[in-house]
Design an enzyme around this catalytic site. Structure first.
Site, PDB file in Angstrom:
ATOM      1  N   LYS A  67       0.807  -1.230   0.000  1.00 57.61           N
ATOM      2  CA  LYS A  67       0.000   0.000   0.000  1.00 57.61           C
ATOM      3  C   LYS A  67       0.839   1.280   0.000  1.00 57.61           C
ATOM      4  O   LYS A  67       0.441   2.276  -0.600  1.00 57.61           O
ATOM      5  CB  LYS A  67      -0.969  -0.002   1.182  1.00 57.61           C
ATOM      6  CG  LYS A  67      -2.087  -1.031   1.010  1.00 57.61           C
ATOM      7  CD  LYS A  67      -3.121  -0.937   2.119  1.00 57.61           C
ATOM      8  CE  LYS A  67      -4.237  -1.953   1.883  1.00 57.61           C
ATOM      9  NZ  LYS A  67      -5.356  -1.782   2.825  1.00 57.61           N
ATOM     10  N   ASP A 104     -10.294   2.613   1.552  1.00 59.99           N
ATOM     11  CA  ASP A 104     -10.477   1.890   2.822  1.00 59.99           C
ATOM     12  C   ASP A 104     -11.282   2.725   3.828  1.00 59.99           C
ATOM     13  O   ASP A 104     -12.107   2.190   4.569  1.00 59.99           O
ATOM     14  CB  ASP A 104      -9.115   1.541   3.441  1.00 59.99           C
ATOM     15  CG  ASP A 104      -8.515   0.256   2.873  1.00 59.99           C
ATOM     16  OD1 ASP A 104      -9.271  -0.567   2.314  1.00 59.99           O
ATOM     17  OD2 ASP A 104      -7.289   0.081   2.999  1.00 59.99           O
TER      18      ASP A 104
END
Ligand code: NDP
Length: 281
Positions: A67, A104
């Protein structure tokens, strides 16, 4: 036309639920697309992403441990990805550039809305346990949702202090042995650690010190009901699980890849539950 290709990159990737979710939506929507798992070696993510520039992969979801690297390869970075310090979504634009985003936080907030209706992130202090990428993303999402105070509790205090430093004023750091103080007056407590997947190694948190109206959320979803969530339910707190967050970040990802919302008739939650906890035979 040409088949649309999107996917998810992680290492390992075999247990990712994202291919199951996206391919079920693709089939139900009747679109010509495939969603593929990719697993570059840990040091090869950057070259992998460079190789996809201007090619036929439209976009990628990005999971552990890529990420942060995903954020670094992009020319264009959304405000929420910048604040989270990580990207979970890359879009490969026709002009060869890469856009990084992070949905997210959308998934986290939507999970609260779905499983704890009426929850208001701006109504009081929130606690995030952990100081990895997931914790920073959650803290960033609460900053953006207008939470007045975010308390990061972590075993290694210095890592919590780094997140507080990156996110600024509303965020403060607490050591694990002061969790009870952090819980005081909290409206939500999010477990964003990777501890406690097995009950014997679960974090020994003083959950009884949380207010009765506090909502307890666990980002881990293997098992679906973690020891943390089970303890919260035992104390009659409202709880939110990590599977809801996963599915609710997949929706906006699907929209970015394929330009339409997921078909609502597919019960992706039931599909995922089958995989996580298959019925005894
Ligand atoms: P990291 O490995 O980066 O962070 C781990 C954190 O857990 C650290 O703060 C670490 O503390 C803490 N920790 C680990 N073991 C223990 C222990 N035994 N006792 C106390 N603290 C411990 O992981 P991520 O931030 O990337 O991810 C965390 C979790 O969130 C994962 O399970 C991941 O799968 C999940 N996740 C779920 C998502 C969803 O959609 N539901 C999305 C993203 C992540 P220390 O700093 O002291 O080492």
């Amino acid at each position: 036309g040409k088949t649309a290709v999107a996917g998810v990159a992680g290492h390992p990737i075999a247990h990712s639920l994202s291919p199951l979710i996206h391919n079920a939506w693709i089939a139900a929507a009747g679109i010509d697309a495939v969603y593929v798992p990719f697993s570059p070696l840990p040091d090869a993510f950057q070259r992998f992403a460079e190789g996809l520039r201007g090619g036929s992969v439209r976009g990628l979801n990005v999971t552990l441990p890529f990420k942060e690297a995903a954020l670094a390869v992009a020319e264009e970075v959304s405000e929420r990805a910048d604040l989270a310090g990580a990207a979970n979504l890359l879009i490969f634009n026709d002009d060869g550039t890469i856009t990084a985003d992070n949905v997210d936080g959308l998934g986290l907030m939507a999970a609260f809305a779905q499983q704890a209706p009426g929850f208001d992130a701006a109504s009081g202090p929130v606690v995030v346990i952990g100081a990895g990428g997931a914790a920073r993303g959650a803290a960033a999402a609460f900053v953006q949702a207008g939470s007045p105070e975010i308390r990061i509790v972590n075993r290694t205090l210095a890592r919590a202090e780094m997140i507080a430093g990156a996110l600024g004023k509303p965020v403060s750091a607490y050591p694990l042995d002061q969790a009870a103080a952090a819980f005081h007056g909290a409206v939500a407590v999010v477990n964003a650690t990777s501890a406690g997947v097995a009950s014997e190694d679960a974090l020994d948190l003083p959950l009884e010190a949380t207010p009765e109206h506090a909502v307890l959320m666990d980002m881990t979803y293997r098992p679906l009901v973690t020891p943390y969530l089970a303890r919260g339910r035992g104390l009659r707190r409202r709880t939110v699980d990590g599977l809801a967050m996963l599915i609710l970040q997949a929706g906006p990802s699907f929209e970015s890849f394929f330009g339409r919302t997921p078909p609502p008739e597919v019960d992706v939650r039931a599909m995922c539950e089958q995989v996580l906890a298959p019925p005894a035979t």
